[in-house]
Design an enzyme around this catalytic site. Structure first.
Site, short mmCIF file in Angstrom:
data_model
loop_
_atom_site.label_atom_id
_atom_site.label_comp_id
_atom_site.label_asym_id
_atom_site.label_seq_id
_atom_site.Cartn_x
_atom_site.Cartn_y
_atom_site.Cartn_z
N GLU A 76 1.30 -1.46 -0.16
CA GLU A 76 0.63 0.45 0.01
C GLU A 76 1.37 1.12 -0.43
O GLU A 76 1.82 1.39 0.57
CB GLU A 76 -0.77 -0.55 0.98
CG GLU A 76 -1.81 -1.30 0.85
CD GLU A 76 -3.31 -1.03 2.18
OE1 GLU A 76 -2.93 -0.01 2.94
OE2 GLU A 76 -3.68 -1.78 2.30
N HIS A 129 -7.70 1.57 1.61
CA HIS A 129 -7.79 1.40 2.81
C HIS A 129 -8.41 2.87 4.11
O HIS A 129 -7.53 2.89 4.42
CB HIS A 129 -6.18 1.22 3.61
CG HIS A 129 -5.51 0.35 5.14
ND1 HIS A 129 -5.41 -0.01 4.75
CD2 HIS A 129 -6.92 0.59 5.71
CE1 HIS A 129 -4.74 -0.96 6.07
NE2 HIS A 129 -5.96 -0.28 6.91
C1 DGY Z 1 -6.98 -1.11 11.54
O1 DGY Z 1 -7.85 -0.42 12.17
O2 DGY Z 1 -6.78 -1.95 11.46
C2 DGY Z 1 -7.30 -0.14 9.89
O3 DGY Z 1 -7.06 -1.23 9.12
C3 DGY Z 1 -7.15 0.66 9.72
O4 DGY Z 1 -5.32 0.60 9.85
#
Ligand code: DGY
Length: 327
Positions: free
Chosen positions: A267, A286
């Site tokens: 990413e 994401h």
């Molecule tokens: C999490 O809270 O793990 C989300 O994917 C943000 O990184």
């Protein structure tokens, strides 16, 4: 005075102000993840880090961390931190479970319905000048109602996805590290004894598991081949759970019908990634938990955890409380 390093400049003022009441606050002035050498340096200068879930805090950082006491991850996922090293070096890790469950479940349904009814594809087509006469046939969707949704990982997020699915008249099956018989009755969810059972029976497969040694590249060519050719694959977990070239092949060869993924590996996804050439995948950057309210609440939870840890109170959500014995 204790010193906290907030690893991004984009948080709500309430986050910085609340920390400033107790600590000296150092704010990284870049929206990108800080370079590794800077993270190494800051671990010698600061008592706490407030990172995003993609900021790598590895053994090299932790072994050299002469001052760092606590990492208050603004994420539920903790795969960015080498937890055994943190524990060994006496550094406490906290995360933000619970507060993001509903936002993540909403986003899962946004992706599920998008892939089913080709919302983003329709929008991309219009912007490319392709809506020049009435013809629905390139945009025909797949139904969600009455179909089987297979949920892998039945923690707080997976359970809230199941709750939403019942409103869509979907049948829910799940597989998880442990069977949750009490929830099966109350939520109308059925147990799938293995990942293979789940994949074979589902019209929609949605991942809600952490990235661990057990789940890394869990979805590969063999697993995609087990799915129905009409199935839709949704990944809200971590990109590393999927063998991404295998996903590309499965979508290109129509082994599965479509995918909707909020996470990639790496990413951000490079513009050269072949997945971006396919019309039967929708990708978001994401943002599963990222509603305005949840984004802020996760930050405030990270602040509460850091404040508690640095002032001698018990943090709400420690990941490795045993680290304290190694101080
Ligand atoms: C999490 O809270 O793990 C989300 O994917 C943000 O990184």
């Amino acid at each position: 005075m204790k010193r906290v390093w907030v690893m991004r400049p984009f948080h709500d003022e309430a986050i910085y102000n609340s920390l400033k009441e107790h600590f000296e606050v150092d704010i990284w002035d870049d929206h990108k993840t800080p370079p590794h050498d800077v993270v190494m340096e800051k671990a010698k200068e600061c008592d706490a880090f407030l990172p995003e879930g993609i900021d790598i805090i590895d053994a090299a950082v932790l072994d050299g961390a002469t001052r760092l006491e606590v990492i208050g991850n603004r994420a539920v996922g903790t795969d960015n931190v080498d937890i055994p090293s943190a524990t060994r070096t006496g550094i406490l890790l906290t995360n933000t479970p619970g507060v993001l469950q509903d936002a993540c479940a909403d986003m899962t349904f946004a992706l599920l319905l998008d892939a089913a009814r080709q919302v983003a594809y329709g929008d991309r087509s219009i912007r490319a000048g392709k809506w020049v006469f009435f013809d629905q046939t390139p945009y025909l969707g797949l139904d969600a109602y009455g179909k089987t949704l297979g949920i892998f990982g039945f923690g707080g997020i997976g359970q809230r996805v199941a709750k939403r699915a019942s409103g869509f008249d979907m049948r829910v099956i799940y597989h998880s590290r442990s069977r949750k018989i009490d929830l099966e009755e109350s939520m109308g969810a059925e147990w799938a004894p293995s990942l293979a059972d789940l994949l074979q029976a589902s019209d929609y497969v949605s991942l809600h598991c952490p990235l661990t040694d057990a789940t890394r590249k869990m979805m590969g060519a063999e697993q995609f081949a087990m799915m129905k050719s009409t199935a839709i694959f949704i990944n809200m977990a971590r990109g590393g759970v999927v063998d991404q070239p295998a996903l590309y092949e499965a979508l290109k060869n129509k082994t599965i019908a479509r995918a909707a993924i909020d996470v990639t590996d790496p990413e951000p996804i490079p513009m050269s990634d072949p997945l971006l050439t396919l019309d039967n995948v929708v990708i978001t950057p994401h943002v599963g938990s990222a509603s305005e309210a949840t984004f802020k609440n996760m930050g405030l939870m990270a602040v509460r955890n850091i404040t508690a840890a640095l002032t001698g109170d018990a943090p709400e959500t420690p990941v490795n409380p045993e680290a304290l014995q190694n101080r």
